[in-house]
Design a protein around this motif. Structure first.
Motif, PDB file in Angstrom:
ATOM      1  N   LEU A   1       0.931  -1.235   0.059  1.00 35.60           N
ATOM      2  CA  LEU A   1       0.007   0.025   0.005  1.00 35.60           C
ATOM      3  C   LEU A   1       0.739   1.249  -0.157  1.00 35.60           C
ATOM      4  O   LEU A   1       0.741   2.227  -0.678  1.00 35.60           O
ATOM      5  N   ARG A   2       2.033   1.161   0.732  1.00 31.85           N
ATOM      6  CA  ARG A   2       2.892   2.423   0.853  1.00 31.85           C
ATOM      7  C   ARG A   2       3.623   2.534  -0.430  1.00 31.85           C
ATOM      8  O   ARG A   2       3.739   3.681  -1.102  1.00 31.85           O
ATOM      9  N   ALA A   3       3.864   1.449  -1.082  1.00 29.10           N
ATOM     10  CA  ALA A   3       4.606   1.357  -2.438  1.00 29.10           C
ATOM     11  C   ALA A   3       3.695   1.891  -3.639  1.00 29.10           C
ATOM     12  O   ALA A   3       4.069   2.824  -4.380  1.00 29.10           O
ATOM     13  N   ALA A   4       2.531   1.553  -3.495  1.00 26.14           N
ATOM     14  CA  ALA A   4       1.431   2.141  -4.410  1.00 26.14           C
ATOM     15  C   ALA A   4       1.392   3.685  -4.396  1.00 26.14           C
ATOM     16  O   ALA A   4       1.060   4.283  -5.293  1.00 26.14           O
ATOM     17  N   LEU A   5       1.517   4.149  -2.948  1.00 26.70           N
ATOM     18  CA  LEU A   5       1.120   5.565  -2.863  1.00 26.70           C
ATOM     19  C   LEU A   5       2.370   6.365  -3.381  1.00 26.70           C
ATOM     20  O   LEU A   5       2.209   7.459  -3.695  1.00 26.70           O
ATOM     21  N   ALA A   6       3.289   6.010  -3.117  1.00 26.28           N
ATOM     22  CA  ALA A   6       4.865   6.404  -3.532  1.00 26.28           C
ATOM     23  C   ALA A   6       5.101   6.269  -4.904  1.00 26.28           C
ATOM     24  O   ALA A   6       6.151   6.868  -5.110  1.00 26.28           O
ATOM     25  N   ASP A   7       4.610   5.742  -5.783  1.00 29.66           N
ATOM     26  CA  ASP A   7       4.521   5.135  -6.817  1.00 29.66           C
ATOM     27  C   ASP A   7       4.753   6.551  -7.976  1.00 29.66           C
ATOM     28  O   ASP A   7       3.732   7.265  -7.959  1.00 29.66           O
ATOM     29  N   PRO A   8       5.791   6.811  -8.750  1.00 32.91           N
ATOM     30  CA  PRO A   8       5.925   8.149  -9.554  1.00 32.91           C
ATOM     31  C   PRO A   8       4.856   7.927 -10.471  1.00 32.91           C
ATOM     32  O   PRO A   8       4.340   9.207 -10.710  1.00 32.91           O
ATOM     33  N   ALA A   9       4.206   7.055 -10.974  1.00 34.11           N
ATOM     34  CA  ALA A   9       3.471   7.018 -12.045  1.00 34.11           C
ATOM     35  C   ALA A   9       2.020   7.172 -11.365  1.00 34.11           C
ATOM     36  O   ALA A   9       1.093   7.134 -12.244  1.00 34.11           O
ATOM     37  N   ARG A  10       1.684   7.096 -10.227  1.00 38.58           N
ATOM     38  CA  ARG A  10       0.529   7.293  -9.710  1.00 38.58           C
ATOM     39  C   ARG A  10       0.056   8.792  -9.821  1.00 38.58           C
ATOM     40  O   ARG A  10       0.725   9.760  -9.646  1.00 38.58           O
ATOM     41  N   PRO A  11      -0.997   8.810 -10.396  1.00 45.23           N
ATOM     42  CA  PRO A  11      -1.670  10.208 -10.633  1.00 45.23           C
ATOM     43  C   PRO A  11      -1.910  11.041  -9.314  1.00 45.23           C
ATOM     44  O   PRO A  11      -2.544  10.270  -8.297  1.00 45.23           O
ATOM     45  N   ALA A  12      -1.489  12.193  -9.267  1.00 40.92           N
ATOM     46  CA  ALA A  12      -1.578  12.935  -8.012  1.00 40.92           C
ATOM     47  C   ALA A  12      -2.780  13.044  -7.360  1.00 40.92           C
ATOM     48  O   ALA A  12      -3.207  13.342  -6.371  1.00 40.92           O
ATOM     49  N   ASP A  13      -3.948  13.031  -8.671  1.00 47.12           N
ATOM     50  CA  ASP A  13      -5.221  13.245  -8.142  1.00 47.12           C
ATOM     51  C   ASP A  13      -6.281  12.334  -7.980  1.00 47.12           C
ATOM     52  O   ASP A  13      -7.279  12.265  -7.965  1.00 47.12           O
ATOM     53  N   ASP A  14      -5.412  11.072  -7.736  1.00 50.80           N
ATOM     54  CA  ASP A  14      -6.200   9.729  -7.770  1.00 50.80           C
ATOM     55  C   ASP A  14      -7.017   9.759  -6.384  1.00 50.80           C
ATOM     56  O   ASP A  14      -6.728  10.161  -5.367  1.00 50.80           O
ATOM     57  N   ALA A  15      -8.426   9.655  -6.714  1.00 49.12           N
ATOM     58  CA  ALA A  15      -9.322   9.773  -5.855  1.00 49.12           C
ATOM     59  C   ALA A  15      -9.050   8.883  -4.535  1.00 49.12           C
ATOM     60  O   ALA A  15      -9.684   9.086  -3.440  1.00 49.12           O
ATOM     61  N   SER A  16      -8.642   7.753  -4.488  1.00 45.98           N
ATOM     62  CA  SER A  16      -8.486   6.646  -3.582  1.00 45.98           C
ATOM     63  C   SER A  16      -7.373   7.128  -2.536  1.00 45.98           C
ATOM     64  O   SER A  16      -7.247   6.623  -1.554  1.00 45.98           O
ATOM     65  N   THR A  17      -6.598   8.164  -3.101  1.00 46.13           N
ATOM     66  CA  THR A  17      -5.399   8.514  -2.209  1.00 46.13           C
ATOM     67  C   THR A  17      -5.681   8.962  -0.791  1.00 46.13           C
ATOM     68  O   THR A  17      -4.996   8.526   0.171  1.00 46.13           O
ATOM     69  N   PRO A  18      -6.758   9.717  -0.569  1.00 46.45           N
ATOM     70  CA  PRO A  18      -7.058  10.117   0.899  1.00 46.45           C
ATOM     71  C   PRO A  18      -7.659   9.090   1.583  1.00 46.45           C
ATOM     72  O   PRO A  18      -7.152   8.876   2.907  1.00 46.45           O
ATOM     73  N   ARG A  19      -8.438   8.076   1.043  1.00 45.26           N
ATOM     74  CA  ARG A  19      -8.658   6.773   1.734  1.00 45.26           C
ATOM     75  C   ARG A  19      -7.630   6.029   2.325  1.00 45.26           C
ATOM     76  O   ARG A  19      -7.588   5.454   3.339  1.00 45.26           O
ATOM     77  N   LEU A  20      -6.645   5.654   1.297  1.00 46.97           N
ATOM     78  CA  LEU A  20      -5.689   4.722   1.514  1.00 46.97           C
ATOM     79  C   LEU A  20      -4.572   5.466   2.656  1.00 46.97           C
ATOM     80  O   LEU A  20      -4.251   4.630   3.440  1.00 46.97           O
ATOM     81  N   CYS A  21      -4.443   6.553   2.697  1.00 45.79           N
ATOM     82  CA  CYS A  21      -3.654   7.232   3.568  1.00 45.79           C
ATOM     83  C   CYS A  21      -4.214   7.347   4.955  1.00 45.79           C
ATOM     84  O   CYS A  21      -3.826   7.340   5.981  1.00 45.79           O
ATOM     85  N   GLU A  22      -5.718   7.509   4.824  1.00 50.22           N
ATOM     86  CA  GLU A  22      -6.378   7.184   6.461  1.00 50.22           C
ATOM     87  C   GLU A  22      -6.222   6.021   6.791  1.00 50.22           C
ATOM     88  O   GLU A  22      -5.837   5.894   8.156  1.00 50.22           O
ATOM     89  N   LEU A  23      -6.279   4.831   5.868  1.00 49.58           N
ATOM     90  CA  LEU A  23      -6.296   3.636   6.440  1.00 49.58           C
ATOM     91  C   LEU A  23      -4.881   3.351   7.043  1.00 49.58           C
ATOM     92  O   LEU A  23      -4.686   2.699   8.176  1.00 49.58           O
ATOM     93  N   LEU A  24      -3.781   3.805   6.472  1.00 49.39           N
ATOM     94  CA  LEU A  24      -2.471   3.702   7.130  1.00 49.39           C
ATOM     95  C   LEU A  24      -2.119   4.436   8.295  1.00 49.39           C
ATOM     96  O   LEU A  24      -1.813   3.904   9.116  1.00 49.39           O
ATOM     97  N   THR A  25      -2.602   5.550   8.156  1.00 46.80           N
ATOM     98  CA  THR A  25      -2.531   6.448   9.482  1.00 46.80           C
ATOM     99  C   THR A  25      -3.335   5.945  10.711  1.00 46.80           C
ATOM    100  O   THR A  25      -2.534   6.021  11.553  1.00 46.80           O
ATOM    101  N   ARG A  26      -4.504   5.464  10.443  1.00 46.73           N
ATOM    102  CA  ARG A  26      -5.486   4.883  11.722  1.00 46.73           C
ATOM    103  C   ARG A  26      -4.518   3.573  12.008  1.00 46.73           C
ATOM    104  O   ARG A  26      -4.553   3.429  13.424  1.00 46.73           O
ATOM    105  N   ALA A  27      -3.782   2.920  11.374  1.00 47.56           N
ATOM    106  CA  ALA A  27      -2.843   1.846  11.640  1.00 47.56           C
ATOM    107  C   ALA A  27      -1.585   1.724  12.074  1.00 47.56           C
ATOM    108  O   ALA A  27      -1.034   1.138  12.535  1.00 47.56           O
ATOM    109  N   GLY A  28      -1.370   3.346  12.027  1.00 43.79           N
ATOM    110  CA  GLY A  28      -0.088   3.436  12.530  1.00 43.79           C
ATOM    111  C   GLY A  28       1.046   3.250  11.587  1.00 43.79           C
ATOM    112  O   GLY A  28       2.372   2.906  12.008  1.00 43.79           O
ATOM    113  N   GLU A  29       0.718   3.172  10.338  1.00 45.14           N
ATOM    114  CA  GLU A  29       1.827   2.540   9.197  1.00 45.14           C
ATOM    115  C   GLU A  29       2.120   3.652   8.107  1.00 45.14           C
ATOM    116  O   GLU A  29       2.608   3.336   7.244  1.00 45.14           O
ATOM    117  N   ALA A  30       1.633   4.839   8.442  1.00 42.45           N
ATOM    118  CA  ALA A  30       1.956   5.906   7.479  1.00 42.45           C
ATOM    119  C   ALA A  30       3.328   6.227   7.645  1.00 42.45           C
ATOM    120  O   ALA A  30       3.956   6.464   8.819  1.00 42.45           O
TER     121      ALA A  30
END
Length: 206
Positions: free
Chosen positions: A97-126
């Motif tokens: 999940l962290r690698a997917a968010l850090a992927d340079p090819a990932r669109p900056a405006d990907d709508a799933s980014t806030p959700r994925l970041c929130e999941l990692l943050t809540r789990a203490g994995e961000a």
């Protein structure tokens, strides 16, 4: 009815075995579908199974649905935190999940980014890259105020993270704050020992 001899549970176990076979036979989407049907049946019987939650997570991971995989593996670990395979899958899926968010090819405006970041943050994995992915999302979607506020927090919490200072410099430059941009660039250069250009992929310019 005694759950040791409940025919409904026997059918669910049979379906779980079939779902496992499908997942191993490179049909993870079908396996995931069957696992989720079993999960729904288990919930209807007020049954809680960490193993079933973990199985859903693994099938979702194989299917490429990292958001679902992470959600269910967290539930599995929370239900049974002492099972090593659950912990191992949690680490594997967290890394992906962290690698997917850090992927340079990932669109900056990907709508799933806030959700994925929130999941990692809540789990203490961000990590830093996770937070910066959210910074870039806010910048790319026009909320420069939120992007600036967040990147300032990241540089405060992780002052040795060169990429955070580069991102802060880029944002400052984009909003015409040359003084802050120069300061952030200098901070980044000190961490690397070389001059740092204003260039952060995914951050909106304007």
């Amino acid at each position: 009815m005694n759950r040791l001899s409940d025919p409904r549970i026997e059918r669910m176990l049979a379906d779980m075995r079939r779902a496992y076979e499908l997942t191993q036979e490179h049909q993870p989407e079908e396996g995931l579908k069957l696992y989720r049907e079993v999960l729904k049946q288990a919930q209807g019987l007020t049954l809680e199974s960490a193993y079933l939650l973990w199985s859903v997570a693994v099938a979702a991971d194989y299917s490429g649905d990292l958001e679902m995989a992470f959600t269910y593996v967290v539930q599995a670990v929370e239900t049974d935190p002492l099972t090593p395979p659950f912990r191992n899958s949690f680490e594997v899926i967290s890394n992906r999940l962290r690698a997917a968010l850090a992927d340079p090819a990932r669109p900056a405006d990907d709508a799933s980014t806030p959700r994925l970041c929130e999941l990692l943050t809540r789990a203490g994995e961000a990590d830093v890259a996770t937070h910066l992915a959210l910074v870039r999302f806010h910048a790319a979607t026009g909320d420069t105020g939120k992007a600036t506020e967040l990147v300032q927090a990241v540089t405060l919490l992780f002052p040795a993270a060169r990429e955070a200072w580069i991102c802060a410099a880029e944002l400052a430059s984009a909003r015409g704050d040359a003084e802050t941009a120069a300061r952030c660039t200098a901070e980044a250069a000190l961490l690397e020992g070389d001059p740092v250009p204003f260039a952060v992929p995914g951050v909106a310019r304007g």
